[in-house]
Design a protein around this motif. Structure first.
Motif, short mmCIF file in Angstrom:
data_model
loop_
_atom_site.label_atom_id
_atom_site.label_comp_id
_atom_site.label_asym_id
_atom_site.label_seq_id
_atom_site.Cartn_x
_atom_site.Cartn_y
_atom_site.Cartn_z
N ILE A 19 33.79 51.11 41.24
CA ILE A 19 34.29 49.82 41.72
C ILE A 19 34.83 50.03 43.13
O ILE A 19 35.28 51.12 43.48
CB ILE A 19 35.37 49.22 40.80
CG1 ILE A 19 36.47 50.24 40.51
CG2 ILE A 19 34.78 48.67 39.53
CD1 ILE A 19 37.64 49.67 39.74
N GLU A 68 37.82 42.87 46.06
CA GLU A 68 36.67 43.48 45.38
C GLU A 68 35.40 43.27 46.19
O GLU A 68 35.16 42.18 46.70
CB GLU A 68 36.47 42.87 43.99
CG GLU A 68 37.47 43.33 42.95
CD GLU A 68 37.21 42.69 41.60
OE1 GLU A 68 36.13 42.94 41.02
OE2 GLU A 68 38.09 41.94 41.13
N LEU A 120 40.86 53.36 33.25
CA LEU A 120 40.59 52.48 34.38
C LEU A 120 39.82 51.25 33.93
O LEU A 120 40.13 50.13 34.34
CB LEU A 120 39.79 53.23 35.45
CG LEU A 120 39.35 52.40 36.65
CD1 LEU A 120 40.56 51.89 37.44
CD2 LEU A 120 38.42 53.20 37.56
N PHE A 127 41.44 47.65 34.34
CA PHE A 127 40.74 46.68 35.18
C PHE A 127 40.54 45.37 34.43
O PHE A 127 40.71 44.28 35.00
CB PHE A 127 39.39 47.27 35.62
CG PHE A 127 38.63 46.42 36.59
CD1 PHE A 127 38.87 46.52 37.95
CD2 PHE A 127 37.68 45.52 36.15
CE1 PHE A 127 38.17 45.73 38.86
CE2 PHE A 127 36.98 44.73 37.04
CZ PHE A 127 37.22 44.82 38.40
N GLN A 128 40.20 45.47 33.15
CA GLN A 128 40.02 44.26 32.35
C GLN A 128 41.34 43.50 32.17
O GLN A 128 41.35 42.26 32.11
CB GLN A 128 39.46 44.61 30.96
CG GLN A 128 38.18 45.44 30.99
CD GLN A 128 37.05 44.75 31.72
OE1 GLN A 128 36.88 43.54 31.58
NE2 GLN A 128 36.29 45.50 32.50
N ARG A 153 43.67 43.38 34.35
CA ARG A 153 44.08 42.92 35.67
C ARG A 153 45.42 43.52 36.11
O ARG A 153 46.15 42.94 36.90
CB ARG A 153 44.15 41.38 35.74
CG ARG A 153 42.91 40.67 35.28
CD ARG A 153 42.98 39.17 35.56
NE ARG A 153 44.16 38.56 34.99
CZ ARG A 153 44.25 38.13 33.74
NH1 ARG A 153 43.21 38.24 32.93
NH2 ARG A 153 45.35 37.58 33.29
N ILE A 209 46.69 47.57 37.13
CA ILE A 209 46.36 48.99 37.19
C ILE A 209 47.49 49.75 37.87
O ILE A 209 47.95 49.36 38.96
CB ILE A 209 45.06 49.22 37.99
CG1 ILE A 209 43.92 48.35 37.47
CG2 ILE A 209 44.65 50.69 37.95
CD1 ILE A 209 42.68 48.37 38.36
N SER A 227 33.09 43.64 37.62
CA SER A 227 33.66 43.35 38.93
C SER A 227 33.14 42.02 39.46
O SER A 227 31.98 41.67 39.27
CB SER A 227 33.30 44.48 39.90
OG SER A 227 33.82 44.23 41.19
N TRP A 284 43.04 41.09 44.89
CA TRP A 284 44.08 41.78 44.14
C TRP A 284 45.30 41.94 45.02
O TRP A 284 45.22 41.95 46.24
CB TRP A 284 43.60 43.16 43.68
CG TRP A 284 42.54 43.14 42.62
CD1 TRP A 284 41.27 42.67 42.73
CD2 TRP A 284 42.67 43.63 41.29
NE1 TRP A 284 40.59 42.83 41.56
CE2 TRP A 284 41.42 43.42 40.64
CE3 TRP A 284 43.70 44.24 40.57
CZ2 TRP A 284 41.19 43.79 39.33
CZ3 TRP A 284 43.47 44.61 39.26
CH2 TRP A 284 42.23 44.38 38.64
#
Length: 418
Positions: A139, A162, A223, A227-228, A230, A232, A341, A347
């Motif tokens: 990503i 992203e 990770l 990431f899912q 939202r 990290i 992604s 972000w």
């Protein structure tokens, strides 16, 4: 691939790395090359066994564009970067350690990361953070001002956007072209995904504590899950970044629902008319019948390889089908967007001061300030100051090594140093 080489023309797209071209319009296999291995036009820097020619005399730009199929990307880039290293007063990573780092992460649970400094002619200077999440894919986030390094900064937060899912081997690239600008390795290493801190009443992320729960999953699996969700917490164990360097990345619920941007109604031309006319003229110029291919003028040979058909037709096609696939999947050819992604989703990124080892002073001259940690703050100062961690090159030196002259970059970038 030295400072005397003419400008590479294989790379003519405004994204990095560009999508590959289809064999019908750009990948030409002559009878002599169809079953022959060879090295790109970089002298003896790359062994012939590692490159399968799809274009005559492929350049680094052609490799990045997918016009030359590389059997071993690591070997190719190690030899390439070894030939252009320079003495550097700052932190460096040896070519040997650079190779070992990549090798030990070439599996499904690898956790390789890279921070690229990218001076793009349209989007300007920014820093790309790429995180491996599978054996083949990473990503990618564009961070306009680079990673934060001052715990008491007046601007401690960053925006991380992203971008397309990249191939893992893109983590090895240092390159330059007029279309994509310069790309150099600012830092690289392995990441850790830390447990999400437990929330407390009326606290900020800097005051959250580690949950302490054991997690048997690999860091790439963590990770994926983070990431899912939202949210990290990412520790980057690099060479340039200080020990324990940890950032927090979050995205709001409203932003997470946004889809990718629509395709523009008008397609920007990939090549200016003057350059296209020059290529047509070069191609139409008669060649000496007694001259061997390897003795042709470098520009003429490169033009014949990349533009074997009418240039107008090549300009018009631009591989629309493949571009549409890349936009739909948000992943370059060879990479897989299994992580979900979303292109250009924003972000919120900040330095996690507590997990980076800082504490807030309760008394004394530093009362109310964050102290400890790695001591002296660091600042990302941009293309005119920063150098490659691996080769020691500046952005201008990468440009010269790739034969890119008179590059016009976007102005007005300013580092955050307060």
């Amino acid at each position: 691939m030295n400072g005397r080489m003419a400008q590479p023309i294989s790379l003519t797209r405004d994204i990095s790395p560009p999508p590959t071209r289809k064999a019908s319009s750009a990948q030409i296999q002559t009878p002599e090359l169809a079953h022959t291995n060879g090295a790109p036009g970089t002298g003896d820097r790359v062994d012939r066994e590692h490159v399968e020619l799809l274009d005559a005399e492929p350049t680094l730009a052609a490799v990045e564009a997918g016009q030359a199929r590389i059997r071993d990307h690591l070997e190719y880039f190690v030899k390439l970067l070894s030939s252009v290293t320079r003495p550097c007063p700052g932190p460096t990573l040896t070519i040997s350690d650079f190779s070992k780092l990549y090798k030990r992460n070439q599996h499904a649970h690898g956790r390789h990361f890279v921070v690229h400094q990218h001076d793009h002619p349209i989007s300007g200077v920014h820093y790309d953070l790429r995180l491996q999440f599978s054996e083949s894919s990473t990503i990618s986030f564009a961070i306009p001002y680079g990673l934060p390094g001052h715990p008491n900064s007046l601007r401690p937060n960053r925006m991380a956007i992203e971008t397309r899912v990249h191939n893992l081997w893109n983590n090895l690239i240092e390159s330059a072209s007029h279309a994509t600008g310069s790309l150099l390795i600012w830092d690289t290493g392995e990441y850790e995904v830390l447990p999400r801190p437990q929330k407390k009443t009326r606290t900020t992320d800097d005051e959250l504590s580690d949950s302490g729960e054991d997690d048997a999953r690999s860091h790439s699996e963590r990770l994926f899950a983070a990431f899912q969700s939202r949210h990290i917490h990412l520790r980057l164990n690099g060479t340039r970044l200080p020990p324990g360097y940890t950032i927090a990345m979050r995205i709001s619920a409203s932003d997470s629902l946004k889809g990718p941007p629509r395709k523009p109604k008008t397609k920007r031309r990939r090549m200016d008319p003057i350059r296209a006319a020059r290529l047509r003229k070069q191609r139409s110029a008669p060649a000496d019948s007694e001259t061997e291919d390897d003795e042709l003028d470098e520009t003429q040979s490169e033009t014949a390889a990349v533009y074997p058909a009418d240039v107008d037709a090549a300009l018009a096609s631009e591989d629309e089908d493949e571009d549409a696939t890349i936009r739909a999947n948000n992943a370059y050819t060879g990479a897989t967007n299994a992580i979900g992604s979303v292109h250009q989703r924003h972000w919120f990124l900040t330095l996690d001061r507590k997990l980076s080892g800082f504490r807030k002073a309760r008394s004394g001259p530093d009362e109310g300030r964050w102290v400890g940690g790695w001591g002296e703050p660091f600042f990302v100062k941009g293309r005119d100051v920063e150098r490659s961690l691996v080769t020691g090159r500046s952005a201008d030196e990468v440009m010269r090594d790739e034969g890119v002259e008179k590059f016009v970059g976007r102005k007005m970038w300013r580092p955050i140093v307060e």
